[in-house]
Write a protein that holds these residues in place. Sequence first.
Motif, PDB file in Angstrom:
ATOM      1  N   ARG A  26      -1.839 -65.100  12.288  1.00 22.16           N
ATOM      2  CA  ARG A  26      -3.283 -65.406  13.208  1.00 22.16           C
ATOM      3  C   ARG A  26      -4.897 -65.065  12.823  1.00 22.16           C
ATOM      4  NH1 ARG A  26      -1.981 -62.077  17.974  1.00 22.16           N
ATOM      5  NH2 ARG A  26       0.592 -63.877  17.635  1.00 22.16           N
ATOM      6  N   LYS A  27      -4.619 -64.455  12.480  1.00 20.42           N
ATOM      7  CA  LYS A  27      -6.148 -63.684  11.711  1.00 20.42           C
ATOM      8  C   LYS A  27      -7.025 -65.268  10.247  1.00 20.42           C
ATOM      9  CE  LYS A  27      -7.318 -60.446   8.865  1.00 20.42           C
ATOM     10  NZ  LYS A  27      -7.646 -58.457   8.271  1.00 20.42           N
ATOM     11  N   LEU A  28      -5.413 -65.115   9.747  1.00 25.35           N
ATOM     12  CA  LEU A  28      -6.405 -66.367   8.752  1.00 25.35           C
ATOM     13  C   LEU A  28      -6.505 -67.759   9.639  1.00 25.35           C
ATOM     14  CD1 LEU A  28      -3.741 -65.670   5.489  1.00 25.35           C
ATOM     15  CD2 LEU A  28      -5.658 -64.689   5.452  1.00 25.35           C
ATOM     16  N   LEU A  29      -5.548 -68.109  10.508  1.00 29.96           N
ATOM     17  CA  LEU A  29      -6.089 -69.450  11.131  1.00 29.96           C
ATOM     18  C   LEU A  29      -7.623 -69.003  11.860  1.00 29.96           C
ATOM     19  CD1 LEU A  29      -2.542 -70.267  12.265  1.00 29.96           C
ATOM     20  CD2 LEU A  29      -3.398 -71.204  10.707  1.00 29.96           C
ATOM     21  N   ALA A  30      -7.627 -67.535  12.627  1.00 35.96           N
ATOM     22  CA  ALA A  30      -8.635 -67.808  13.212  1.00 35.96           C
ATOM     23  C   ALA A  30      -9.667 -67.667  12.390  1.00 35.96           C
ATOM     24  CB  ALA A  30      -9.277 -66.247  13.806  1.00 35.96           C
ATOM     25  N   MET A  31      -9.956 -67.195  10.591  1.00 29.13           N
ATOM     26  CA  MET A  31     -10.993 -67.801   9.643  1.00 29.13           C
ATOM     27  C   MET A  31     -11.784 -68.613   9.353  1.00 29.13           C
ATOM     28  SD  MET A  31     -10.682 -64.133   7.756  1.00 29.13           S
ATOM     29  CE  MET A  31      -8.969 -64.228   7.939  1.00 29.13           C
ATOM     30  N   GLY A  32     -10.644 -69.734  10.028  1.00 32.54           N
ATOM     31  CA  GLY A  32     -10.448 -70.934   9.075  1.00 32.54           C
ATOM     32  C   GLY A  32     -10.141 -71.871   8.658  1.00 32.54           C
ATOM     33  N   LEU A  33      -9.029 -70.770   7.773  1.00 33.33           N
ATOM     34  CA  LEU A  33      -7.992 -71.418   6.559  1.00 33.33           C
ATOM     35  C   LEU A  33      -6.567 -71.953   7.311  1.00 33.33           C
ATOM     36  CD1 LEU A  33      -8.103 -67.852   4.920  1.00 33.33           C
ATOM     37  CD2 LEU A  33      -8.927 -69.911   3.591  1.00 33.33           C
ATOM     38  N   THR A  34      -7.021 -73.519   7.685  1.00 25.09           N
ATOM     39  CA  THR A  34      -5.724 -73.990   8.158  1.00 25.09           C
ATOM     40  C   THR A  34      -5.353 -74.942   7.425  1.00 25.09           C
ATOM     41  OG1 THR A  34      -7.759 -75.481   9.390  1.00 25.09           O
ATOM     42  CG2 THR A  34      -7.031 -73.942  10.812  1.00 25.09           C
ATOM     43  N   PRO A  35      -4.626 -75.332   7.979  1.00 28.80           N
ATOM     44  CA  PRO A  35      -3.158 -76.707   6.824  1.00 28.80           C
ATOM     45  C   PRO A  35      -4.071 -77.673   6.656  1.00 28.80           C
ATOM     46  CG  PRO A  35      -1.674 -75.535   8.064  1.00 28.80           C
ATOM     47  CD  PRO A  35      -3.094 -75.266   8.921  1.00 28.80           C
ATOM     48  N   GLY A  36      -4.920 -78.177   5.345  1.00 26.32           N
ATOM     49  CA  GLY A  36      -5.696 -79.227   5.121  1.00 26.32           C
ATOM     50  C   GLY A  36      -6.790 -78.089   5.158  1.00 26.32           C
ATOM     51  N   ALA A  37      -7.955 -77.644   4.849  1.00 29.22           N
ATOM     52  CA  ALA A  37      -8.493 -76.718   4.944  1.00 29.22           C
ATOM     53  C   ALA A  37      -8.704 -76.443   2.917  1.00 29.22           C
ATOM     54  CB  ALA A  37      -9.367 -75.238   5.565  1.00 29.22           C
ATOM     55  N   GLU A  38      -9.937 -77.743   2.238  1.00 33.72           N
ATOM     56  CA  GLU A  38     -10.763 -77.120   1.393  1.00 33.72           C
ATOM     57  C   GLU A  38     -10.986 -75.429   0.678  1.00 33.72           C
ATOM     58  OE1 GLU A  38     -11.576 -80.396  -0.579  1.00 33.72           O
ATOM     59  OE2 GLU A  38     -10.196 -81.931   0.216  1.00 33.72           O
ATOM     60  N   LEU A  39     -10.714 -74.679   0.154  1.00 34.49           N
ATOM     61  CA  LEU A  39     -11.569 -73.824  -0.807  1.00 34.49           C
ATOM     62  C   LEU A  39     -11.921 -73.160  -1.941  1.00 34.49           C
ATOM     63  CD1 LEU A  39      -9.270 -71.491  -1.795  1.00 34.49           C
ATOM     64  CD2 LEU A  39      -8.517 -71.250   0.648  1.00 34.49           C
ATOM     65  N   SER A  40     -12.455 -72.610  -2.475  1.00 33.24           N
ATOM     66  CA  SER A  40     -12.676 -72.677  -3.833  1.00 33.24           C
ATOM     67  C   SER A  40     -13.055 -71.099  -3.997  1.00 33.24           C
ATOM     68  CB  SER A  40     -13.698 -73.261  -4.398  1.00 33.24           C
ATOM     69  OG  SER A  40     -15.147 -72.633  -3.907  1.00 33.24           O
ATOM     70  N   VAL A  41     -11.876 -70.350  -5.420  1.00 31.14           N
ATOM     71  CA  VAL A  41     -11.861 -69.176  -5.162  1.00 31.14           C
ATOM     72  C   VAL A  41     -13.269 -68.591  -6.472  1.00 31.14           C
ATOM     73  CG1 VAL A  41     -10.727 -67.167  -6.674  1.00 31.14           C
ATOM     74  CG2 VAL A  41      -9.693 -69.142  -5.497  1.00 31.14           C
ATOM     75  N   THR A  42     -14.383 -68.187  -5.585  1.00 31.80           N
ATOM     76  CA  THR A  42     -16.029 -67.697  -6.683  1.00 31.80           C
ATOM     77  C   THR A  42     -15.686 -66.560  -6.659  1.00 31.80           C
ATOM     78  OG1 THR A  42     -16.397 -66.846  -4.314  1.00 31.80           O
ATOM     79  CG2 THR A  42     -17.020 -68.386  -4.759  1.00 31.80           C
ATOM     80  N   ARG A  43     -15.551 -65.300  -6.760  1.00 39.54           N
ATOM     81  CA  ARG A  43     -15.170 -64.092  -7.386  1.00 39.54           C
ATOM     82  C   ARG A  43     -13.640 -63.288  -7.095  1.00 39.54           C
ATOM     83  NH1 ARG A  43     -20.462 -60.537  -5.762  1.00 39.54           N
ATOM     84  NH2 ARG A  43     -21.219 -62.761  -4.445  1.00 39.54           N
ATOM     85  N   VAL A  44     -13.550 -62.642  -8.310  1.00 47.10           N
ATOM     86  CA  VAL A  44     -11.865 -61.467  -8.026  1.00 47.10           C
ATOM     87  C   VAL A  44     -12.380 -59.914  -8.479  1.00 47.10           C
ATOM     88  CG1 VAL A  44      -9.652 -60.965  -8.759  1.00 47.10           C
ATOM     89  CG2 VAL A  44     -10.202 -63.114  -8.293  1.00 47.10           C
ATOM     90  N   ALA A  45     -12.390 -58.940  -7.629  1.00 47.67           N
ATOM     91  CA  ALA A  45     -12.712 -57.638  -8.277  1.00 47.67           C
ATOM     92  C   ALA A  45     -11.583 -57.273  -9.531  1.00 47.67           C
ATOM     93  CB  ALA A  45     -12.236 -57.403  -7.202  1.00 47.67           C
ATOM     94  N   PRO A  46     -12.793 -56.409 -10.069  1.00 50.01           N
ATOM     95  CA  PRO A  46     -11.966 -56.493 -11.911  1.00 50.01           C
ATOM     96  C   PRO A  46     -10.443 -55.639 -11.596  1.00 50.01           C
ATOM     97  CG  PRO A  46     -13.670 -55.306 -10.746  1.00 50.01           C
ATOM     98  CD  PRO A  46     -13.692 -55.709 -10.067  1.00 50.01           C
ATOM     99  N   MET A  47      -9.645 -54.789 -10.167  1.00 50.32           N
ATOM    100  CA  MET A  47      -8.852 -54.980 -10.375  1.00 50.32           C
ATOM    101  C   MET A  47      -6.974 -56.114  -9.547  1.00 50.32           C
ATOM    102  SD  MET A  47      -8.159 -51.841 -11.821  1.00 50.32           S
ATOM    103  CE  MET A  47      -6.985 -50.970 -11.732  1.00 50.32           C
ATOM    104  N   GLY A  48      -7.969 -57.374  -9.413  1.00 49.64           N
ATOM    105  CA  GLY A  48      -7.739 -58.149  -8.752  1.00 49.64           C
ATOM    106  C   GLY A  48      -7.657 -57.785  -6.836  1.00 49.64           C
ATOM    107  N   ASP A  49      -8.660 -57.125  -6.462  1.00 45.43           N
ATOM    108  CA  ASP A  49      -8.356 -56.803  -4.372  1.00 45.43           C
ATOM    109  C   ASP A  49      -9.557 -56.757  -4.269  1.00 45.43           C
ATOM    110  OD1 ASP A  49      -7.019 -56.407  -2.043  1.00 45.43           O
ATOM    111  OD2 ASP A  49      -6.522 -54.697  -1.963  1.00 45.43           O
ATOM    112  N   PRO A  50      -9.999 -57.314  -3.819  1.00 47.98           N
ATOM    113  CA  PRO A  50     -10.260 -58.672  -3.288  1.00 47.98           C
ATOM    114  C   PRO A  50     -10.301 -59.227  -3.839  1.00 47.98           C
ATOM    115  CG  PRO A  50     -12.130 -57.685  -2.099  1.00 47.98           C
ATOM    116  CD  PRO A  50     -11.791 -56.200  -3.043  1.00 47.98           C
TER     117      PRO A  50
END
Length: 75
Positions: A26-50
Motif C-alpha cells: 500500500r505504501k509503495l502504491l501511494a508513492m507512485g510505484l504502480t504496475p507499468g511505471a518506469e523508474l531509474s536507479v540514481t544512487r545506492v548508499a555504500p552499504m546498499g541501504d537506501p
Amino acid sequence: MTLKELSVGDRARVLGFLAEGGAYRRKLLAMGLTPGAELSVTRVAPMGDPVEIRVRGFALSLRKDEADALKVEKL
C-alpha cells in the motif's frame, strides 16, 4: 527480479509486488510505484541501504526491504 538487484543507471518497469511484501504494498502504491511505471536507479548508499530511484519525475529513497518487495523488469 527485484528492485534491490538493479545497479546505478539501470532502468526498469514495475511488474508488481512479491507476496511477502504485503506490508509495503500500500505504501509503495501511494508513492507512485504502480504496475507499468518506469523508474531509474540514481544512487545506492555504500552499504546498499537506501536506494534512490527516479519515478514519475521525482526522486524517491527506499530501504532495502522495501526495494526487495517490488518486482521489476529491466529495460
